[in-house]
Structures are given as structure tokens and as C-alpha cells.
Design an enzyme around this catalytic site. Structure first.
Site, short mmCIF file in Angstrom:
data_model
loop_
_atom_site.label_atom_id
_atom_site.label_comp_id
_atom_site.label_asym_id
_atom_site.label_seq_id
_atom_site.Cartn_x
_atom_site.Cartn_y
_atom_site.Cartn_z
N HIS A 1 0.95 6.13 2.11
CA HIS A 1 1.71 7.05 2.97
C HIS A 1 2.91 7.68 2.29
CE1 HIS A 1 -1.17 6.50 5.96
NE2 HIS A 1 -0.96 5.21 6.08
N ASN B 1 0.85 -1.19 0.00
CA ASN B 1 0.00 0.00 0.00
C ASN B 1 0.90 1.25 0.00
OD1 ASN B 1 -1.40 2.29 1.16
ND2 ASN B 1 -3.05 0.90 1.70
N ARG C 1 -9.46 8.29 -0.82
CA ARG C 1 -10.44 8.72 0.19
C ARG C 1 -11.27 9.87 -0.33
NH1 ARG C 1 -8.78 6.60 5.54
NH2 ARG C 1 -10.54 7.76 6.32
N1 PXP Z 1 -5.94 -2.89 4.42
C1 PXP Z 1 -6.86 -1.91 4.54
C2 PXP Z 1 -8.28 -2.22 4.19
C3 PXP Z 1 -6.49 -0.62 4.94
O1 PXP Z 1 -7.43 0.34 5.03
C4 PXP Z 1 -5.14 -0.35 5.22
C5 PXP Z 1 -4.73 1.03 5.63
O2 PXP Z 1 -4.85 1.88 4.56
C6 PXP Z 1 -4.21 -1.40 5.07
C7 PXP Z 1 -4.64 -2.66 4.70
C8 PXP Z 1 -2.76 -1.20 5.33
O3 PXP Z 1 -2.56 -0.93 6.68
P1 PXP Z 1 -1.14 -0.45 7.17
O4 PXP Z 1 -0.85 0.85 6.51
O5 PXP Z 1 -1.32 -0.35 8.65
O6 PXP Z 1 -0.17 -1.52 6.76
#
Ligand code: PXP
Length: 252
Positions: free
Chosen positions: A10, A7, A45
Site C-alpha cells: 500500500h 507488506n 498482481r
Molecule cells: N497475507 C496475504 C496473503 C495478503 O494477500 C495480504 C493482503 O495483501 C496480507 C497478508 C496483508 O493484509 P493486510 O494488508 O490487511 O495487513
């Protein structure tokens, strides 16, 4: 094999802090792919606090692997996904004030509505995953909607304040994953997973075939670079998956 989906939200959070063009989440996604990630995840978002529409459009164009778009089940987002056609849509709850996604989707509260949304997305060949808490009621409701997959919320496991509570959460996730698989749902896991807690999850829960990880990888990347941060996570995942394999062979 357990797939790592990275992901990149960030990376965009950092970019948005100055409103400029760097660091670029697209570049991070490409580096993650080269390092061995099986897919890229981003959350568009409603308030556009990190990922922007253009990011999703460009990711759709340039990714060699697959794109999972996390989004709320709103008509704006359904139209956007229908246009962009990510490989997967993960439906998540969204509250403006939250720092990050705080709980799973309450599919059981409105199974009819979610069934319609799932169908609309599947009609344009998008696989649909529902991000839910690991409880039987939500798993049954998810299966009822016809979704392809569930992503089990690992936040409470990641945030558990003691070993005992972490074990309890792991047990809950294990039972839920087995139940979801018995209802023919593919099982992913995500939220709060990091370099310390991902191994036990994978070793313990054979049904999890995919993990979605963002914050810990982006945080580590600040110090070691994105490719190395992804490689280190992949090494842990592969090692855990191998142990899982041996554990099952030995118990046969
Ligand atoms: N899965 C979902 C559905 C999420 O909303 C998020 C956060 O955006 C993640 C996974 C990833 O989480 P993290 O950033 O804590 O690894």
C-alpha cells in the site's frame, strides 16, 4: 519468537495514485527492516495495481532480511519467481475486481495442480506458502501438495462483527493451526491484522510463528512515520509472545 513480516503493497498504492516515484515501497521496506521486521512481503498482481516488476527486482537486490512474493499460480508469475528467486512465495487467489485478497486459495479443488506448482518453485529453492482459509479440508490438501507452510486467512477474525464471533474465529484459527502443525506445516497468519487484534491471535495460538501485516502499518505510518509504526507493532507482538510463553509455562 513470532516474526513480523511487513507488506509494503500500500505504499506502492499511494505511489501509483499519481504514477510517479513517491512514496517509495523500497524505502519503506528498508525502514521496516531497520525497525526489526524479519521479512518483507509484496504482492505482484496481474493488473500491477500497486507493486511493479521493478519493485520486486530491486527488493530482491537490497533487502538484508527475506523477501516473500505473494502471487497467483500462473505461468507468468511462476516464470517471474523462478527468475527473481524470492526466499518465499505465497500462492494466493486473485480476482481482478477484488479490492484485496478476499478468500483463501482453494487448494482442495485442484491438489494435483498445486502440487506441481509447489514442486516447480521448490526445485529452485523457494519456500512455498499457501494462503488458505482455516478449514481442515484445505489444510489437508496443503499438506498433500508438499508446501512448506500455510498462511491462515485471518480476514474473518479481523472483520468479525461481535466479540462472540471473533472468539469463534479465533477458535477456528487455533484448531487449524494445531492441525497444520501436526501435518508438519509451518504456520503463518495474515490479512486484516492490526494494532488491536494481533495480540489475542498471538497469545492464543502457539503454532503461529509469523504474521504478515500491511494495511494497518502503512496507515499508521502516515501519521507517525514508517519506523515508529513498525516498532509499535513489534512491541505488541513481542509482548503477546511473552505472555504466550508464560501462559504455557504456567500450564505445564
Ligand atoms: N497475507 C496475504 C496473503 C495478503 O494477500 C495480504 C493482503 O495483501 C496480507 C497478508 C496483508 O493484509 P493486510 O494488508 O490487511 O495487513
Amino acid at each position: 519468537m513470532v516474526e513480523l513480516w511487513v507488506n509494503v503493497d500500500h505504499v506502492a498504492t499511494l505511489r501509483q495514485a499519481r504514477g510517479g516515484t513517491e512514496p517509495d515501497p523500497i524505502l519503506a521496506a528498508l525502514q521496516a527492516e531497520i525497525a526489526g521486521a524479519k521479512g518483507i512481503v509484496c504482492h505482484l498482481r496481474e493488473d500491477r495495481r500497486h507493486i511493479q516488476d521493478r519493485d520486486v527486482r530491486v527488493l530482491r537486490q537490497v533487502l538484508q532480511t527475506r523477501l516473500n512474493l505473494e502471487m497467483a499460480a500462473t505461468s507468468e508469475m511462476i516464470n517471474f519467481a523462478t527468475e527473481i528467486r524470492p526466499d518465499v512465495v505465497t500462492l494466493v487467489p486473485e480476482r481482478r475486481q477484488e479490492r484485496t485478497t478476499e478468500s483463501g486459495l482453494d487448494v482442495a479443488a485442484d491438489t494435483g495442480f498445486f502440487s506441481e506448482v509447489v514442486q516447480m518453485l521448490q526445485d529452485v529453492n523457494i519456500r512455498v506458502s499457501l494462503f488458505i482459509d482455516p478449514v481442515p479440508e484445505q489444510i489437508e490438501a496443503a499438506a498433500e501438495t508438499g508446501a512448506d507452510m500455510v498462511e491462515l486467512h485471518t480476514g474473518p477474525y479481523a472483520d468479525a462483527p461481535s466479540i462472540e464471533q471473533q472468539q469463534e474465529e479465533l477458535h477456528r484459527l487455533h484448531e487449524s493451526a494445531a492441525y497444520a502443525a501436526s501435518l508438519l506445516l509451518d504456520v503463518a497468519a495474515g490479512h486484516g491484522l492490526n494494532y488491536d487484534n494481533v495480540s489475542a491471535l498471538i497469545r492464543t495460538i502457539p503454532q503461529v510463528h509469523e504474521v504478515s501485516i500491511g494495511h494497518s502499518i502503512v496507515s499508521r505510518a502516515v501519521f507517525v512515520g514508517f519506523p515508529k509504526a513498525v516498532q509499535e507493532m513489534l512491541d505488541i507482538i513481542r509482548d503477546a509472545a511473552l505472555h504466550r510463553h508464560f501462559a504455557f509455562r504456567n500450564s505445564e
